[in-house]
Every structure is written in C-alpha cells, then in structure tokens.
Design a protein around this motif. Structure first.
Motif, PDB file in Angstrom:
ATOM      1  N   SER A  88       0.604  -1.080  -0.101  1.00 20.31           N
ATOM      2  CA  SER A  88       0.029   0.012   0.015  1.00 20.31           C
ATOM      3  C   SER A  88       0.736   1.400  -0.274  1.00 20.31           C
ATOM      4  O   SER A  88       0.500   2.225  -0.752  1.00 20.31           O
ATOM      5  CB  SER A  88      -1.030   0.043   1.157  1.00 20.31           C
ATOM      6  OG  SER A  88      -1.988  -0.814   1.139  1.00 20.31           O
ATOM      7  N   TRP A  89       2.005   1.149   0.763  1.00 18.99           N
ATOM      8  CA  TRP A  89       2.838   2.410   0.741  1.00 18.99           C
ATOM      9  C   TRP A  89       3.476   2.597  -0.604  1.00 18.99           C
ATOM     10  O   TRP A  89       3.333   3.683  -1.205  1.00 18.99           O
ATOM     11  CB  TRP A  89       4.136   1.752   1.625  1.00 18.99           C
ATOM     12  CG  TRP A  89       5.235   3.150   2.034  1.00 18.99           C
ATOM     13  CD1 TRP A  89       5.682   3.789   0.975  1.00 18.99           C
ATOM     14  CD2 TRP A  89       5.619   3.418   3.202  1.00 18.99           C
ATOM     15  NE1 TRP A  89       6.461   4.616   1.375  1.00 18.99           N
ATOM     16  CE2 TRP A  89       6.719   4.479   2.951  1.00 18.99           C
ATOM     17  CE3 TRP A  89       5.422   3.037   4.381  1.00 18.99           C
ATOM     18  CZ2 TRP A  89       7.330   5.020   4.135  1.00 18.99           C
ATOM     19  CZ3 TRP A  89       6.295   3.520   5.497  1.00 18.99           C
ATOM     20  CH2 TRP A  89       7.188   4.538   5.255  1.00 18.99           C
ATOM     21  N   TYR A 115       0.044   3.494  -3.001  1.00 22.41           N
ATOM     22  CA  TYR A 115      -0.640   4.850  -2.726  1.00 22.41           C
ATOM     23  C   TYR A 115      -0.238   5.712  -2.110  1.00 22.41           C
ATOM     24  O   TYR A 115      -0.452   6.993  -1.658  1.00 22.41           O
ATOM     25  CB  TYR A 115      -2.088   4.384  -1.981  1.00 22.41           C
ATOM     26  CG  TYR A 115      -2.654   3.387  -2.645  1.00 22.41           C
ATOM     27  CD1 TYR A 115      -3.386   3.536  -3.628  1.00 22.41           C
ATOM     28  CD2 TYR A 115      -2.590   1.858  -1.920  1.00 22.41           C
ATOM     29  CE1 TYR A 115      -3.958   2.303  -4.366  1.00 22.41           C
ATOM     30  CE2 TYR A 115      -3.615   0.724  -2.855  1.00 22.41           C
ATOM     31  CZ  TYR A 115      -4.147   0.920  -3.915  1.00 22.41           C
ATOM     32  OH  TYR A 115      -4.838   0.078  -4.515  1.00 22.41           O
ATOM     33  N   GLY A 116       1.184   5.541  -1.714  1.00 26.64           N
ATOM     34  CA  GLY A 116       1.950   6.527  -0.804  1.00 26.64           C
ATOM     35  C   GLY A 116       2.294   7.933  -1.386  1.00 26.64           C
ATOM     36  O   GLY A 116       2.496   7.908  -2.688  1.00 26.64           O
ATOM     37  N   GLN A 117       1.928   9.054  -0.853  1.00 28.08           N
ATOM     38  CA  GLN A 117       2.295  10.356  -1.497  1.00 28.08           C
ATOM     39  C   GLN A 117       3.037  11.196  -0.698  1.00 28.08           C
ATOM     40  O   GLN A 117       3.604  11.198   0.537  1.00 28.08           O
ATOM     41  CB  GLN A 117       0.784  11.092  -1.471  1.00 28.08           C
ATOM     42  CG  GLN A 117      -0.357  10.411  -2.221  1.00 28.08           C
ATOM     43  CD  GLN A 117       0.060  10.628  -3.743  1.00 28.08           C
ATOM     44  OE1 GLN A 117       0.079  11.685  -4.039  1.00 28.08           O
ATOM     45  NE2 GLN A 117      -0.096   9.410  -4.411  1.00 28.08           N
ATOM     46  N   VAL A 140       8.298   9.464   0.010  1.00 33.51           N
ATOM     47  CA  VAL A 140       7.218   9.279   0.822  1.00 33.51           C
ATOM     48  C   VAL A 140       7.643   8.678   2.120  1.00 33.51           C
ATOM     49  O   VAL A 140       8.417   7.529   2.346  1.00 33.51           O
ATOM     50  CB  VAL A 140       6.608   8.286   0.269  1.00 33.51           C
ATOM     51  CG1 VAL A 140       5.221   7.733   0.940  1.00 33.51           C
ATOM     52  CG2 VAL A 140       6.154   8.716  -1.200  1.00 33.51           C
ATOM     53  N   LEU A 197       5.987   7.826   5.653  1.00 31.81           N
ATOM     54  CA  LEU A 197       4.706   7.709   6.387  1.00 31.81           C
ATOM     55  C   LEU A 197       5.316   7.427   7.838  1.00 31.81           C
ATOM     56  O   LEU A 197       4.221   7.477   8.899  1.00 31.81           O
ATOM     57  CB  LEU A 197       3.953   6.682   5.989  1.00 31.81           C
ATOM     58  CG  LEU A 197       3.521   6.532   4.571  1.00 31.81           C
ATOM     59  CD1 LEU A 197       2.720   5.394   4.138  1.00 31.81           C
ATOM     60  CD2 LEU A 197       2.939   8.194   4.159  1.00 31.81           C
ATOM     61  N   ASP A 238       2.670  13.657   4.490  1.00 32.90           N
ATOM     62  CA  ASP A 238       2.708  12.388   3.796  1.00 32.90           C
ATOM     63  C   ASP A 238       1.681  11.304   4.094  1.00 32.90           C
ATOM     64  O   ASP A 238       0.554  10.727   3.349  1.00 32.90           O
ATOM     65  CB  ASP A 238       3.807  11.763   3.824  1.00 32.90           C
ATOM     66  CG  ASP A 238       4.690  12.542   2.924  1.00 32.90           C
ATOM     67  OD1 ASP A 238       4.855  13.411   2.457  1.00 32.90           O
ATOM     68  OD2 ASP A 238       6.030  11.927   2.856  1.00 32.90           O
ATOM     69  N   SER A 253      -1.649  10.183   1.694  1.00 35.25           N
ATOM     70  CA  SER A 253      -1.633   8.893   1.361  1.00 35.25           C
ATOM     71  C   SER A 253      -3.063   8.008   1.956  1.00 35.25           C
ATOM     72  O   SER A 253      -3.405   7.337   1.072  1.00 35.25           O
ATOM     73  CB  SER A 253      -0.400   8.286   1.959  1.00 35.25           C
ATOM     74  OG  SER A 253       0.907   8.710   1.680  1.00 35.25           O
ATOM     75  N   ASN A 258      -5.532   9.545  -0.763  1.00 38.43           N
ATOM     76  CA  ASN A 258      -5.163   9.140  -2.112  1.00 38.43           C
ATOM     77  C   ASN A 258      -5.620   7.343  -2.047  1.00 38.43           C
ATOM     78  O   ASN A 258      -6.481   6.803  -3.071  1.00 38.43           O
ATOM     79  CB  ASN A 258      -3.761   8.942  -2.352  1.00 38.43           C
ATOM     80  CG  ASN A 258      -3.294   8.477  -3.821  1.00 38.43           C
ATOM     81  OD1 ASN A 258      -4.194   8.535  -4.710  1.00 38.43           O
ATOM     82  ND2 ASN A 258      -2.417   7.489  -3.930  1.00 38.43           N
ATOM     83  N   TYR A 259      -5.578   6.739  -0.874  1.00 39.35           N
ATOM     84  CA  TYR A 259      -5.879   5.382  -0.562  1.00 39.35           C
ATOM     85  C   TYR A 259      -7.607   5.310  -0.880  1.00 39.35           C
ATOM     86  O   TYR A 259      -7.863   4.420  -1.640  1.00 39.35           O
ATOM     87  CB  TYR A 259      -5.574   4.829   0.456  1.00 39.35           C
ATOM     88  CG  TYR A 259      -5.884   3.315   0.766  1.00 39.35           C
ATOM     89  CD1 TYR A 259      -4.849   2.319   0.593  1.00 39.35           C
ATOM     90  CD2 TYR A 259      -6.849   2.950   1.182  1.00 39.35           C
ATOM     91  CE1 TYR A 259      -5.199   1.079   0.795  1.00 39.35           C
ATOM     92  CE2 TYR A 259      -7.221   1.450   1.279  1.00 39.35           C
ATOM     93  CZ  TYR A 259      -6.300   0.577   1.103  1.00 39.35           C
ATOM     94  OH  TYR A 259      -6.660  -0.842   1.061  1.00 39.35           O
TER      95      TYR A 259
END
Length: 352
Positions: A201-202, A205-207, A215, A217, A223, A227, A230-231
């Motif tokens: 997922s990182w 979908y990580g931003q 990125v 988190l 971030d 994220s 976005n997810y």
C-alpha cells in the motif's frame, strides 16, 4: 506429585532441537528467497543478501498470528468496540491533530474529495495520531510470516505467499525512499507508520504530500494525510456523498436475510431497500447510489443497523470490517463536533 518447573527451567532437549531445526529451515528458505531476487533491477543482490541476512526469526509474531485453538467464531459487540476506540483522550488527540494540520487536511480534501473528518478518523483508529505505530521490527515480522506462517490457519499457504510479496515490496519501499530497513518498526503484521500501511500500500498509494522528494509515512503527518486520502479515492470514495445513514428497519426474517445476504457490498438502490422494509432516516432522505444494510451485533443484546453507501464500503477496503468502518466515521464526526463546540465557546459576541 510432579514438581513445578523452576522459573529458569530450560525447554526439553527434544523441543529445543525441533525449534532449532525449524529456524534453520526458515533461515535456509530466506537465503534461497534472497537468491531468487538477483534479477530484480530495483534491488541490488548484495544489498538484498545483506539485509535479509540480518533478519531475525520472531516467535512472538507467529504466536500472535496463530488462531486460538477451538475458536471458530468471535462474539461481536459493537458498543464495547466503539467505547474502546472512541475515548475522550483519542477525540482530544484528534482535535489537536486537526488543528495542527488543518491546511494539509483541507488541501487533501480539495485534491481527493475525502473529508478531513474521515482522514482524521482513520489515522486516529490506526495509530492514535502517530502515538502508537508498533514496536516490532518490520523486517523480522515479514520474514517470519513469509516462511513460517502458522499452519493452523485455514489459508496458511495463501497467507505465506502474501507476506513473501510484502517482503519484496518492503525492500523496494525502503530502498526507494532512503529508509533503513533494519530500523523500521511497526505492527506484528508489518503495517507501518502513522496510517499503518503495509509495504504494498505504501508503494501503490503513498504520497509525497510535504514535497521533500520521498514518501515518509513514519515521520511526516503530511505524507500520511495525503496517502490516506489517495488510498480511499483509489478505492472508490465518492466526493460529496455520505458514507452511511441511520435506518428504520421493519423487515420480517426473510426480508432481513435478503438484505444481509450481500454483507457489506453495496447492492440495493433506495426503492429496493424500501421494498424489503428498510427506510433511510431522516425519512424522505434521497440517495441515488447503491447501498447495503450493515448489521452491528452487540453480544447478547439486540443488534444495531445502519445503511452503508459506496463510501462506507471504501473505508472497509482499508480494513474489511463494518465495525472498523463505522468507528472510523464516528471518531471523525466526534472530533469535528468537538472542534466546532470549542470554536463556538471561544467566539466573541456578534456585536463585539
């Protein structure tokens, strides 16, 4: 009478030998796995071997993943679950988080259409706003579960394969974002950081929402906020639409069974719900999308029900539990309400 074991009693020789053999086999499988990644252009072979060579078997992780013997069902209690998660302390922490990151939350809502309250709800449930992100080394958790997943689990082979994929993604994630894979800590399942993302997922979908070129988190709330938004957007969140409704349920047993058959998957339009004895509240409320009747059991007490929309379903893509989704939504609502109450209590008189 059999003497009680002393506090420093050692495992029986046969048990110790079996454990040692099991862990030797685990280490060999891990080394073989490292060798299988030599053709991966994103992962230098020497670096992979060095990192995986320092992984440590974590028996506690396996124990936590092992199903309790003789248990096939769990008694669910929504009110107890809700009370455990929606505490005054967590709500106050949410208020502080919202105030501190108000601009970022607004920017995320504008970009992805996910309300600040929902983002705040998820981060609050997942990690208490970064206060509880886990203390198990992620490399060890993933490596242990990838090659010694509890055989008692009904889908043990499938789950082990999942954790092998997550281990690869973890290596890619750490290398591409300049993070030390030997230092990252998280949950016993390998979830990391403020939003408790799994490595895949990182990566997906990580931003980089703070604009520093990576990125992160673990240490960047910005971030994490981007994220999470976005997810949810990627999993079907519909901007400007509600996530759930209260419901007046006047269904007989057959109708209720039909309503609950699709579980949390949105399946019914509003006329279909009404025909089966489920009316959105407030009465006359209109919604054009698909919906589901969500049952929330309360142990020995009567169950509660809500109507979940596509947005409710999107939250369950983060954690496939209707109890989780409603707790997220109601925590976000409680934080927002507390913020509004505090703003009203300090506002000057209108004619000031």
């Amino acid at each position: 009478m059999v003497a009680a074991p002393t506090a420093n009693a050692q495992p029986a020789p046969q048990a110790a030998s079996a454990q040692e053999a099991q862990q030797r086999q685990w280490r060999m499988q891990l080394q073989t796995f490292a060798g299988s990644l030599t053709d991966d252009a994103e992962l230098p072979a020497q670096w992979v071997a060095q990192v995986l060579g320092q992984a440590q078997y974590n028996a506690r992780v396996k124990r936590l993943m092992t199903p309790a013997p003789g248990t096939t069902t769990t008694v669910r209690d929504w009110q107890a679950y809700r009370a455990r998660l929606l505490t005054s302390a967590r709500i106050e922490s949410g208020v502080m988080f919202w105030r501190r990151h108000q601009r970022t939350l607004q920017d995320a809502e504008l970009r992805w259409g996910v309300p600040a309250s929902v983002i705040v709800g998820i981060i609050g449930i997942e990690s208490s706003y970064g206060q509880n992100t886990g203390n198990i080394r992620v490399l060890d958790a993933l490596a242990t579960l990838a090659f010694d997943y509890p055989s008692e689990h009904p889908r043990a082979l499938e789950r082990a394969d999942y954790f092998r994929r997550e281990l690869v993604q973890f290596l890619r994630m750490a290398r591409s974002n300049g993070l030390d894979p030997l230092q990252l800590r998280g949950s016993y399942a390998g979830a990391m950081g403020i939003p408790q993302f799994m490595p895949s997922s990182w990566m997906l979908y990580g931003q980089d929402f703070d604009g520093d070129g990576r990125v992160n988190l673990i240490d960047s709330p910005e971030d994490a906020i981007g994220s999470v938004a976005n997810y949810l957007a990627a999993h079907g969140w519909r901007a400007g639409q509600p996530a759930y409704f209260d419901v007046a349920l006047q269904a007989d047993d057959a109708q209720k069974a039909a309503l609950l058959a699709p579980s949390i998957l949105p399946t019914f339009d509003q006329p279909g719900l009404v025909a089966l004895g489920a009316q959105l509240l407030p009465a006359g409320q209109r919604y054009d999308g698909q919906m589901a009747l969500i049952e929330l059991r309360n142990g020995a007490q009567p169950a509660e029900y809500v109507i979940g929309t596509e947005n409710f379903y999107a939250v369950t893509r983060y954690n496939q539990s209707s109890y989780y989704a409603l707790a997220v939504l109601q925590l976000g609502e409680a934080v927002q309400q507390r913020l509004q109450q505090q703003a009203t209590s300090v506002a000057p008189p209108a004619n000031f």
